[in-house]
Design a protein around this motif. Sequence first.
Motif, PDB file in Angstrom:
ATOM      1  N   THR A   8       2.188  -4.999   0.528  1.00  0.00           N
ATOM      2  CA  THR A   8       3.144  -4.472   0.698  1.00  0.00           C
ATOM      3  C   THR A   8       3.156  -3.549   1.750  1.00  0.00           C
ATOM      4  O   THR A   8       4.039  -2.610   2.050  1.00  0.00           O
ATOM      5  CB  THR A   8       3.463  -3.446  -0.619  1.00  0.00           C
ATOM      6  OG1 THR A   8       2.219  -2.917  -0.936  1.00  0.00           O
ATOM      7  CG2 THR A   8       3.821  -4.597  -1.703  1.00  0.00           C
ATOM      8  N   THR A   9       1.990  -3.145   2.440  1.00  0.00           N
ATOM      9  CA  THR A   9       1.694  -2.190   3.547  1.00  0.00           C
ATOM     10  C   THR A   9       0.996  -3.147   4.494  1.00  0.00           C
ATOM     11  O   THR A   9       0.349  -4.284   4.255  1.00  0.00           O
ATOM     12  CB  THR A   9       0.901  -1.294   3.284  1.00  0.00           C
ATOM     13  OG1 THR A   9      -0.453  -1.642   2.631  1.00  0.00           O
ATOM     14  CG2 THR A   9       1.321  -0.468   1.919  1.00  0.00           C
ATOM     15  N   GLU A  10       0.861  -2.670   5.835  1.00  0.00           N
ATOM     16  CA  GLU A  10       0.291  -3.285   7.020  1.00  0.00           C
ATOM     17  C   GLU A  10      -1.107  -3.303   6.683  1.00  0.00           C
ATOM     18  O   GLU A  10      -1.961  -4.491   7.056  1.00  0.00           O
ATOM     19  CB  GLU A  10       0.526  -2.451   8.445  1.00  0.00           C
ATOM     20  CG  GLU A  10      -0.027  -3.021   9.600  1.00  0.00           C
ATOM     21  CD  GLU A  10       0.678  -4.623  10.013  1.00  0.00           C
ATOM     22  OE1 GLU A  10       0.237  -5.103  10.478  1.00  0.00           O
ATOM     23  OE2 GLU A  10       1.959  -4.581   9.199  1.00  0.00           O
ATOM     24  N   GLN A  11      -1.696  -2.368   5.778  1.00  0.00           N
ATOM     25  CA  GLN A  11      -3.234  -2.360   5.530  1.00  0.00           C
ATOM     26  C   GLN A  11      -3.517  -3.554   4.496  1.00  0.00           C
ATOM     27  O   GLN A  11      -4.560  -4.180   4.704  1.00  0.00           O
ATOM     28  CB  GLN A  11      -3.620  -0.990   4.972  1.00  0.00           C
ATOM     29  CG  GLN A  11      -3.723   0.130   5.816  1.00  0.00           C
ATOM     30  CD  GLN A  11      -2.359   0.854   6.293  1.00  0.00           C
ATOM     31  OE1 GLN A  11      -1.219   0.341   5.543  1.00  0.00           O
ATOM     32  NE2 GLN A  11      -2.173   1.219   7.428  1.00  0.00           N
ATOM     33  N   GLU A  12      -2.616  -3.490   3.709  1.00  0.00           N
ATOM     34  CA  GLU A  12      -2.937  -5.077   2.667  1.00  0.00           C
ATOM     35  C   GLU A  12      -2.676  -6.136   3.363  1.00  0.00           C
ATOM     36  O   GLU A  12      -3.359  -7.159   3.271  1.00  0.00           O
ATOM     37  CB  GLU A  12      -1.955  -4.639   1.474  1.00  0.00           C
ATOM     38  CG  GLU A  12      -2.142  -3.458   0.626  1.00  0.00           C
ATOM     39  CD  GLU A  12      -1.163  -3.516  -0.498  1.00  0.00           C
ATOM     40  OE1 GLU A  12      -0.082  -4.156  -0.299  1.00  0.00           O
ATOM     41  OE2 GLU A  12      -1.319  -2.485  -1.433  1.00  0.00           O
ATOM     42  N   PHE A  13      -1.802  -6.324   4.532  1.00  0.00           N
ATOM     43  CA  PHE A  13      -1.646  -7.510   5.070  1.00  0.00           C
ATOM     44  C   PHE A  13      -2.738  -7.783   6.000  1.00  0.00           C
ATOM     45  O   PHE A  13      -3.368  -8.848   5.980  1.00  0.00           O
ATOM     46  CB  PHE A  13      -0.333  -7.304   6.083  1.00  0.00           C
ATOM     47  CG  PHE A  13      -0.094  -8.528   6.957  1.00  0.00           C
ATOM     48  CD1 PHE A  13       0.757  -9.639   6.443  1.00  0.00           C
ATOM     49  CD2 PHE A  13      -0.573  -8.671   8.147  1.00  0.00           C
ATOM     50  CE1 PHE A  13       1.122 -10.571   7.239  1.00  0.00           C
ATOM     51  CE2 PHE A  13      -0.347  -9.815   9.017  1.00  0.00           C
ATOM     52  CZ  PHE A  13       0.269 -10.752   8.568  1.00  0.00           C
ATOM     53  N   ALA A  14      -3.332  -6.803   6.709  1.00  0.00           N
ATOM     54  CA  ALA A  14      -4.499  -6.915   7.387  1.00  0.00           C
ATOM     55  C   ALA A  14      -5.763  -7.253   6.495  1.00  0.00           C
ATOM     56  O   ALA A  14      -6.583  -8.167   7.030  1.00  0.00           O
ATOM     57  CB  ALA A  14      -4.797  -5.678   8.198  1.00  0.00           C
ATOM     58  N   ARG A  15      -5.910  -6.872   5.448  1.00  0.00           N
ATOM     59  CA  ARG A  15      -6.921  -7.207   4.580  1.00  0.00           C
ATOM     60  C   ARG A  15      -6.630  -8.780   3.805  1.00  0.00           C
ATOM     61  O   ARG A  15      -7.575  -9.577   4.075  1.00  0.00           O
ATOM     62  CB  ARG A  15      -6.927  -6.594   3.220  1.00  0.00           C
ATOM     63  CG  ARG A  15      -8.184  -6.681   2.347  1.00  0.00           C
ATOM     64  CD  ARG A  15      -8.301  -5.498   1.192  1.00  0.00           C
ATOM     65  NE  ARG A  15      -7.036  -5.448   0.436  1.00  0.00           N
ATOM     66  CZ  ARG A  15      -6.373  -4.425   0.370  1.00  0.00           C
ATOM     67  NH1 ARG A  15      -6.628  -3.326   1.302  1.00  0.00           N
ATOM     68  NH2 ARG A  15      -5.362  -4.260  -0.377  1.00  0.00           N
ATOM     69  N   ASN A  16      -5.525  -9.238   3.704  1.00  0.00           N
ATOM     70  CA  ASN A  16      -5.384 -10.486   3.298  1.00  0.00           C
ATOM     71  C   ASN A  16      -5.492 -11.713   4.309  1.00  0.00           C
ATOM     72  O   ASN A  16      -5.751 -12.709   4.320  1.00  0.00           O
ATOM     73  CB  ASN A  16      -4.003 -10.675   2.708  1.00  0.00           C
ATOM     74  CG  ASN A  16      -3.542 -10.287   1.315  1.00  0.00           C
ATOM     75  OD1 ASN A  16      -4.482  -9.535   0.878  1.00  0.00           O
ATOM     76  ND2 ASN A  16      -2.634 -10.482   0.675  1.00  0.00           N
ATOM     77  N   PHE A  17      -5.147 -11.007   5.791  1.00  0.00           N
ATOM     78  CA  PHE A  17      -5.460 -12.018   6.843  1.00  0.00           C
ATOM     79  C   PHE A  17      -6.393 -11.525   7.776  1.00  0.00           C
ATOM     80  O   PHE A  17      -6.565 -11.346   8.945  1.00  0.00           O
ATOM     81  CB  PHE A  17      -3.927 -11.981   7.745  1.00  0.00           C
ATOM     82  CG  PHE A  17      -2.851 -12.622   6.851  1.00  0.00           C
ATOM     83  CD1 PHE A  17      -2.499 -14.096   7.508  1.00  0.00           C
ATOM     84  CD2 PHE A  17      -2.056 -12.131   5.657  1.00  0.00           C
ATOM     85  CE1 PHE A  17      -1.470 -14.772   6.609  1.00  0.00           C
ATOM     86  CE2 PHE A  17      -1.129 -12.724   5.312  1.00  0.00           C
ATOM     87  CZ  PHE A  17      -0.618 -13.837   5.689  1.00  0.00           C
ATOM     88  N   ALA A  18      -7.450 -11.114   6.926  1.00  0.00           N
ATOM     89  CA  ALA A  18      -8.742 -10.650   8.002  1.00  0.00           C
ATOM     90  C   ALA A  18      -9.028 -11.875   8.812  1.00  0.00           C
ATOM     91  O   ALA A  18      -8.903 -13.017   8.829  1.00  0.00           O
ATOM     92  CB  ALA A  18      -9.945 -10.336   6.936  1.00  0.00           C
TER      93      ALA A  18
END
Length: 441
Positions: A8-18
């Motif tokens: 739901t945030t850019e940080q969470e996206f970056a974590r999922n798509f490391a």
Amino acid sequence: MAEFSTPTTEQEFARNFAQLKPAMNRTEALYESSRCLFCFDAPCIQACPSGIDIPQFIRQINSGNETGAARTIYEANYFGNACGKVCPTEVLCEGACVYNLQEVKPIEIGRLQSYATTKVIASGQHLFGPGADNGKRVAVIGAGPAGISCACELRALGYAVDVFEAKAQPSGLTVYGVAPYKITTEEALAEMTYLQAQFGYAVQYNSPITSREELADLEASYDAIFLGIGLGKTSTLGLPGEAQRNCVGAVEFIADLRQLHHQMAVGRRVIVLGGGNTAMDAASESARLGAESVVLAYRRGKGEMGAYGFEYDLAKSVGVKGLFNVAPVEIVGDGYVSGVRFVRTATVDGRVQELPGSEFVQDCDMVILATGQAKQTGLLGLIPGLELDEKGRILANAHTGQTTNPKYFASGDAWNGGAEVVNAAAEAKLTARGIHAYLSK
């Protein structure tokens, strides 16, 4: 239960798509480069479509000469940074590493390549520049790996180059079509900015060439035209129900994901139709977006998929399930996807045969078609004398890139039918020299 929570945030996206190939620090690069045996007649060089002198740049990294390493890489491949991240190194350079014969982990060539080129991009140090102006002009259609590589080489040879790009950003599939866990948009665009600053080619964005009149203007204004247009939209299957909502093409799905990130919507139960590398990316991305169930459906057996084995393993590692020997016959739903009707298949003498009476429906609320990309035959049909093969690929000389219309040259997916970024970059550099030979007569 989903393997990943919905970002739901850019940080969470970056974590999922490391990143699959995270950046090395200096210590890691020194250690990894020290493992190289610097083979004579190195098999890793033979396996690289752009022929980078891999032992040379690894030796330069190990001696502290990162700038020299970057120069060695870029002399062979203008997309050196991107290719270090997005290339299937597992089956190319790293797959050819002699350590594989000893059951030892191969040298991480891709990460070392990205390490050296990232360093020089961050420094802004110019390694190259345009050649002396020779008074001739070339138009390049498409700012993807083929188009930009051709533009760089032509500028080095002294040509004025204008690039016409239909989209708002350069780098083609590197920005619009590669999974975010392989390269970020920021990384891809940084390399494009770095190259343009050195070579000085001009790019006109949001400038698609779509009409005979526009082509005629280019023909009148330029000494040669390079076609780096790639491929088109996802090919449809012509299935009943294919036009229903939430039945989307994989190419378009990935392009939207690259731009929208955590704002991208995905179904709860997703079926991906296809067995190529794009199918693997779409399936893995769906899982990383938080889909509860992702099924990869392919009409042949698992061993017959076109995808690289490591790509399928990656998809499985994030919870994707495989459904093999099934062919879709209908997208089920009432205006909105609710499932896919399949028929079971068998491969007999290399041909897929449907098994009568074996139909079943697999429930879902989203279908992603990873069924290949259409050729851009509409535009190509506007060019007089330009011939295509039976699959809609541009016919061009393998050594010079010259098409059957001598003023036009081509490389990349529109010519080879669809390959890797490194193939497009290598072919386009060769074609630029073909243009130079033609215009130097």
